[in-house]
Design an enzyme around this catalytic site. Structure first.
Site, mmCIF file in Angstrom:
data_model
loop_
_atom_site.group_PDB
_atom_site.id
_atom_site.type_symbol
_atom_site.label_atom_id
_atom_site.label_comp_id
_atom_site.label_asym_id
_atom_site.label_seq_id
_atom_site.Cartn_x
_atom_site.Cartn_y
_atom_site.Cartn_z
ATOM 1 N N GLU A 1 -3.138 -2.856 -2.396
ATOM 2 C CA GLU A 1 -4.265 -2.274 -1.659
ATOM 3 C C GLU A 1 -4.544 -0.851 -2.132
ATOM 4 O OE1 GLU A 1 -3.467 -1.986 2.550
ATOM 5 O OE2 GLU A 1 -5.453 -1.162 3.007
ATOM 6 N N ASP B 1 -7.060 -4.413 10.248
ATOM 7 C CA ASP B 1 -6.292 -3.175 10.083
ATOM 8 C C ASP B 1 -7.000 -2.037 10.794
ATOM 9 O OD1 ASP B 1 -4.657 -1.116 9.343
ATOM 10 O OD2 ASP B 1 -5.204 -1.122 7.224
ATOM 11 N N ASP C 1 -12.042 7.072 6.939
ATOM 12 C CA ASP C 1 -11.183 5.893 7.095
ATOM 13 C C ASP C 1 -10.445 5.988 8.434
ATOM 14 O OD1 ASP C 1 -9.579 3.654 6.528
ATOM 15 O OD2 ASP C 1 -8.059 4.887 5.555
ATOM 16 N N TRP D 1 0.853 -1.190 0.000
ATOM 17 C CA TRP D 1 0.000 0.000 0.000
ATOM 18 C C TRP D 1 0.884 1.233 0.000
ATOM 19 C CZ3 TRP D 1 -0.139 3.931 3.751
ATOM 20 C CH2 TRP D 1 -1.059 4.954 3.450
ATOM 21 N N HIS E 1 -11.682 1.904 2.915
ATOM 22 C CA HIS E 1 -11.092 2.610 1.780
ATOM 23 C C HIS E 1 -12.042 2.939 0.642
ATOM 24 C CE1 HIS E 1 -6.612 1.601 2.745
ATOM 25 N NE2 HIS E 1 -7.269 2.125 3.756
ATOM 26 N N HIS F 1 -8.522 -6.284 4.483
ATOM 27 C CA HIS F 1 -8.166 -5.543 5.687
ATOM 28 C C HIS F 1 -9.485 -5.192 6.344
ATOM 29 C CE1 HIS F 1 -3.789 -3.951 5.097
ATOM 30 N NE2 HIS F 1 -3.867 -5.256 5.247
ATOM 31 N N LYS G 1 -7.143 2.713 -2.439
ATOM 32 C CA LYS G 1 -7.768 3.604 -1.458
ATOM 33 C C LYS G 1 -8.491 4.721 -2.197
ATOM 34 C CE LYS G 1 -6.490 5.760 2.908
ATOM 35 N NZ LYS G 1 -5.489 5.815 3.964
ATOM 36 N N ASP H 1 -9.707 -3.054 1.708
ATOM 37 C CA ASP H 1 -9.733 -2.531 3.078
ATOM 38 C C ASP H 1 -11.115 -1.915 3.295
ATOM 39 O OD1 ASP H 1 -9.591 -0.516 5.202
ATOM 40 O OD2 ASP H 1 -7.442 -0.895 5.245
ATOM 41 N N ASP I 1 -10.098 3.877 10.969
ATOM 42 C CA ASP I 1 -9.438 2.697 11.542
ATOM 43 C C ASP I 1 -9.822 2.448 12.998
ATOM 44 O OD1 ASP I 1 -7.535 1.491 9.441
ATOM 45 O OD2 ASP I 1 -7.164 3.624 9.273
HETATM 46 C C1 RNT Z 1 -3.625 2.635 4.931
HETATM 47 C C2 RNT Z 1 -3.790 1.198 4.672
HETATM 48 C C3 RNT Z 1 -2.677 0.319 5.157
HETATM 49 C C4 RNT Z 1 -2.189 0.692 6.545
HETATM 50 C C5 RNT Z 1 -1.166 -0.250 7.116
HETATM 51 C C6 RNT Z 1 -0.504 0.302 8.334
HETATM 52 O O1 RNT Z 1 -4.728 3.358 4.614
HETATM 53 O O2 RNT Z 1 -4.998 0.753 5.197
HETATM 54 O O3 RNT Z 1 -3.058 -0.996 5.089
HETATM 55 O O4 RNT Z 1 -3.254 0.797 7.446
HETATM 56 O O5 RNT Z 1 -0.264 -0.595 6.149
HETATM 57 ZN ZN ZN Z 2 -5.360 -1.359 5.092
#
Ligand code: RNT
Ligand code: ZN
Length: 449
Positions: free
Chosen positions: A256, A356, A324, A215, A292, A316, A258, A289, A326
């Site tokens: 990955e 994640d 986003d 990513w 994302h 993820h 986004k 993810d 997390d």
């Molecule tokens: C970032 C991505 C990625 C990170 C990690 C730490 O938006 O989600 O996967 O969260 O690599």
């Molecule tokens: Zn991620």
């Protein structure tokens, strides 16, 4: 013991400081109640044609890749004094974050001892151990991860890996593999190549193939004048990173995408479409993810589409709150929808599930445990849904019954099935894991400066 049920015999996990028999000895009453409740629940599910014993067996074989970065707020051990950057932001200052690799490993072992099943650790390149020497990211080698490999091996954990394209001076202007400067691009290409080799070393050392996930944060805060050139540079750079063939038994790669990040609100070079095309044309895994995409867009609906074109994908699992963000994975409809897709499509063998998120406002060990237990719980929820009946009424065009059954199934006795799973896997039942985390906090985490 429940007759004919999977036995509660514990298959001694090296990493588990408490064996089930220890836990059982301390709580004979809880064991009995858990078994009784399971017996009734199993009967109720059987009336709907659901075999809960089979579901538990299947769940027991699922491995989740738990992200190392929840343990130290995505800090890593390079001591570059560099801001996290890359659009990633961790908020909170709960005491006790891991400051060294040993602390992180010890916290992780605590966490997995409270989660049923056998799982994996997902490492980032910035968690290299270089013995105090400065080793640039384009110089990283498997030997900088020797301790991680030895530790994973002795605890029978698999390892996954990620290139670290943030928290570095050469990523400070928000561009890495698509950078207009060919020198900077070259540096990051070399980093990508080396990380795949490290992933292969993990796979070899542990006898379980490693997923190395790529990513990058590359993007722009404001409307670009040229969306095309950075994407052209990125394709070329990725092809360089992936040029060397690596035995998939040792390492496989995912990419990955986004939608946006902090500082890349208007344009992200590696968008979903970019990587979907890349993954399909280059035979890479795509990593979806959950945070994302547009806020109302779920990844659950994408799984059955992308798996038409790719043999394997990665997830993820995360939880965005308004963006986003997390957040720790909770038992939401979105999570259940992901699990349902994996189970209904019989995709578990083709999807590498990773978590994640990073929350520094609560106990970090608890954050791991809550998210991982929820992921497993959601999978179990999906495994015990009366799917044959649901499919049948749907095929008959009886959407009234489908809705009625779906809603009624929410109040089936699911809790006792999950509790029995925890019991028979040697993991704490119900919220009793929290006591163990609190004890660990008192004895270990609170002593950290
Ligand atoms: C970032 C991505 C990625 C990170 C990690 C730490 O938006 O989600 O996967 O969260 O690599
Ligand atoms: Zn991620």
């Amino acid at each position: 013991m429940v007759e004919g049920a999977p036995t509660a015999a514990y298959h001694g996990r090296a990493e588990n400081p408490l064996t089930i028999s220890d836990r059982q000895r301390h709580m004979p009453n809880q064991v009995k109640k858990t078994e009784q409740a399971y017996r009734l629940a199993r009967e109720r599910y059987a009336e709907l044609g659901v075999d809960t014993d089979r579901a538990l067996k299947e769940l027991g074989s699922v491995s989740i890749s738990l992200h190392c970065w929840q343990g130290d707020d995505v800090g890593g051990f390079e001591n570059l004094g560099q801001e996290l950057g890359g659009g990633l932001a961790v908020t909170g200052n709960y005491p006790g974050k891991a400051r060294t690799p040993d602390e992180l490993r010890s916290d992780f072992i605590k966490a997995v001892s409270l989660i049923p099943g056998r799982h994996r650790l997902n490492l980032h390149a910035c968690y290299a151990e270089t013995g105090g020497r400065k080793v640039e990211r384009d110089e990283l080698r498997p030997e900088h991860f020797t301790n991680w490999m030895a530790w994973a091996g002795s605890n029978r954990l698999g390892l996954d890996f990620n290139q670290t394209y943030f928290a570095h001076p050469k990523a400070a202007d928000g561009m890495t593999l698509s950078h207009p400067d060919s020198g900077i691009r070259r540096f990051w290409i070399e980093h990508g190549i080396r990380c795949r080799e490290i992933g292969a070393a993990f796979g070899k050392a542990l006898g379980k193939s490693c997923l190395t996930n790529l990513w990058i944060p590359d993007g722009m805060k404001d409307n670009p004048a040229d969306r095309k050139a950075p994407r052209e540079r990125l394709v070329e750079a990725l092809d360089d990173v992936f040029r060397k063939k690596i035995d998939p038994k040792l390492n496989v790669d995912s990419v990955e995408g986004k939608l946006f990040g902090i500082g890349s609100e208007s344009y992200v070079v590696g968008s979903h479409e970019f990587y979907l095309g890349y993954a399909v044309s280059r035979k890479k895994l795509i990593c979806l993810d959950a945070g994302h995409y547009h806020p109302t867009e779920g990844i659950a609906d994408k799984i059955s589409s992308v798996l038409l074109y790719l043999p394997e994908i990665a997830l993820h699992v995360s939880r965005g709150v308004r963006w986003d963000s997390d957040h720790v994975v909770t038992f939401t409809d979105d999570l259940v929808a992901i699990a349902q897709e994996l189970v209904r499509g019989a995709y578990l063998g083709r999807v590498r599930i990773g978590l994640d998120y990073f929350d520094a406002s609560i106990n970090r060990v608890a954050a791991w445990v809550i998210g991982a237990r929820n992921m497993l719980k959601a999978l179990l929820w999906a495994m015990v849904e009366p799917s044959d009946r649901l499919r049948r009424v749907e095929a008959e065009g009886d959407y009234t019954s489908r809705l009625a059954l779906q809603e009624e199934s929410r109040s089936l006795p699911f809790g006792p099935v999950w509790d029995f799973h925890c019991l028979s896997s040697g993991a704490p039942v119900g919220e009793s894991w929290l006591t163990e985390v609190k004890t660990y906090e008192r004895h270990v985490l609170s002593k950290r400066g």
